[in-house]
Design a protein around this motif. Structure first.
Motif, short mmCIF file in Angstrom:
data_model
loop_
_atom_site.label_atom_id
_atom_site.label_comp_id
_atom_site.label_asym_id
_atom_site.label_seq_id
_atom_site.Cartn_x
_atom_site.Cartn_y
_atom_site.Cartn_z
N CYS A 15 0.72 -1.20 -0.12
CA CYS A 15 0.08 -0.04 0.09
C CYS A 15 0.79 1.36 0.02
N GLU A 16 0.54 2.10 -0.77
CA GLU A 16 1.06 3.64 -0.87
C GLU A 16 1.55 4.00 0.51
N ILE A 54 0.68 0.33 -4.35
CA ILE A 54 -0.72 0.37 -4.68
C ILE A 54 -1.15 1.55 -4.16
N ALA A 55 -1.67 2.48 -5.23
CA ALA A 55 -2.08 3.46 -4.86
C ALA A 55 -3.51 3.83 -4.23
N LYS A 56 -3.54 4.70 -3.24
CA LYS A 56 -4.91 4.85 -2.29
C LYS A 56 -5.57 5.44 -3.58
N THR A 57 -6.90 4.95 -3.41
CA THR A 57 -7.82 5.61 -4.68
C THR A 57 -9.04 6.47 -3.55
N THR A 58 -9.04 7.56 -4.27
CA THR A 58 -10.11 8.47 -3.80
C THR A 58 -11.32 8.66 -4.86
N THR A 59 -12.54 8.64 -4.56
CA THR A 59 -13.89 8.75 -5.28
C THR A 59 -14.50 9.63 -4.41
N SER A 90 -9.34 -2.06 0.56
CA SER A 90 -9.67 -2.62 -0.65
C SER A 90 -9.34 -4.45 -0.84
N CYS A 94 -5.58 -2.43 1.04
CA CYS A 94 -4.98 -0.95 0.96
C CYS A 94 -6.36 -0.06 1.03
N SER A 96 -8.76 2.83 0.59
CA SER A 96 -9.46 3.49 -0.49
C SER A 96 -10.71 4.61 0.13
#
Length: 189
Positions: A15-16, A54-59, A90, A94, A96
């Motif tokens: 994880c990032e 593994i990039a954190k995703t922000t939605t 996720s 990681c 998100s």
């Protein structure tokens, strides 16, 4: 005897922002590490480790709810307008982040006051009313929210065609007439 070397490349994903321990080395994401393992049999192993993040995703999730309701996400109930960050894990372990932008749709409460003479009727929302009273209708507004409309019906007796207004002296004003006193028009409609 001739010395031999075996080269191995490994890729791992973490994880990032995390640091991983690899054979006593603290390895950060986005870097490559090489370590030589000496063998007693004469063949050394050179292992190259590529640490990928593994990039954190922000939605961002815009949500509109009716005032007084709540929005539920990830086991949380959100009641107030504004931005709310909700963290999920996720499938790779990681984080998100979902940023809920919560806004309210208005709930409408409309009141109509109507005065009619005895024997007359008034049509409101497709229905005819001829009795004094308070009538309510619940409906769903175009924004999807429950709304309440209220009709207040007042009945004037037939003989009450005029209304008395007390100024300095009693002045009687009938429907459709007006009376001017100190620059102000008084009228009954």
């Amino acid at each position: 005897r001739e010395k031999c070397t075996i080269s191995v490349e490994e890729n791992i994903q973490v994880c990032e922002g995390e640091v991983v321990d690899w054979n006593g080395l603290r390895c950060e994401t986005g870097k490559t590490y090489t370590k030589t393992f000496v063998s007693t049999g004469g063949c050394d192993s050179v292992v190259t480790l590529h640490v990928e993040a593994i990039a954190k995703t922000t939605t961002t999730l815009p949500v509109s709810i009716c005032k007084g309701d709540y929005y539920q996400i990830g086991g949380q109930k959100l009641y107030t307008e504004g931005e709310h960050s909700v963290v999920f894990t996720s499938t790779k372990g990681c984080d998100s982040v979902v940023v809920v932008q919560l806004s309210y749709n208005e709930v409408y409460d409309k009141i109509d006051n109507v005065t009619i003479k005895e024997g007359e009727s008034y049509t409101w929302q497709g229905e005819v009313y001829s009795q004094a009273g308070v009538y309510k209708k619940a409906c769903i507004a175009s924004n999807g929210c429950d709304s309440v409309m209220t009709l207040n019906v007042t009945i004037l007796p037939k003989e009450m065609d005029c209304e008395t207004i007390v100024v300095i002296d009693s002045v009687t004003i009938c429907y459709g007439e007006s009376y001017k006193w100190q620059g102000v028009d008084y009228f009954v409609s």
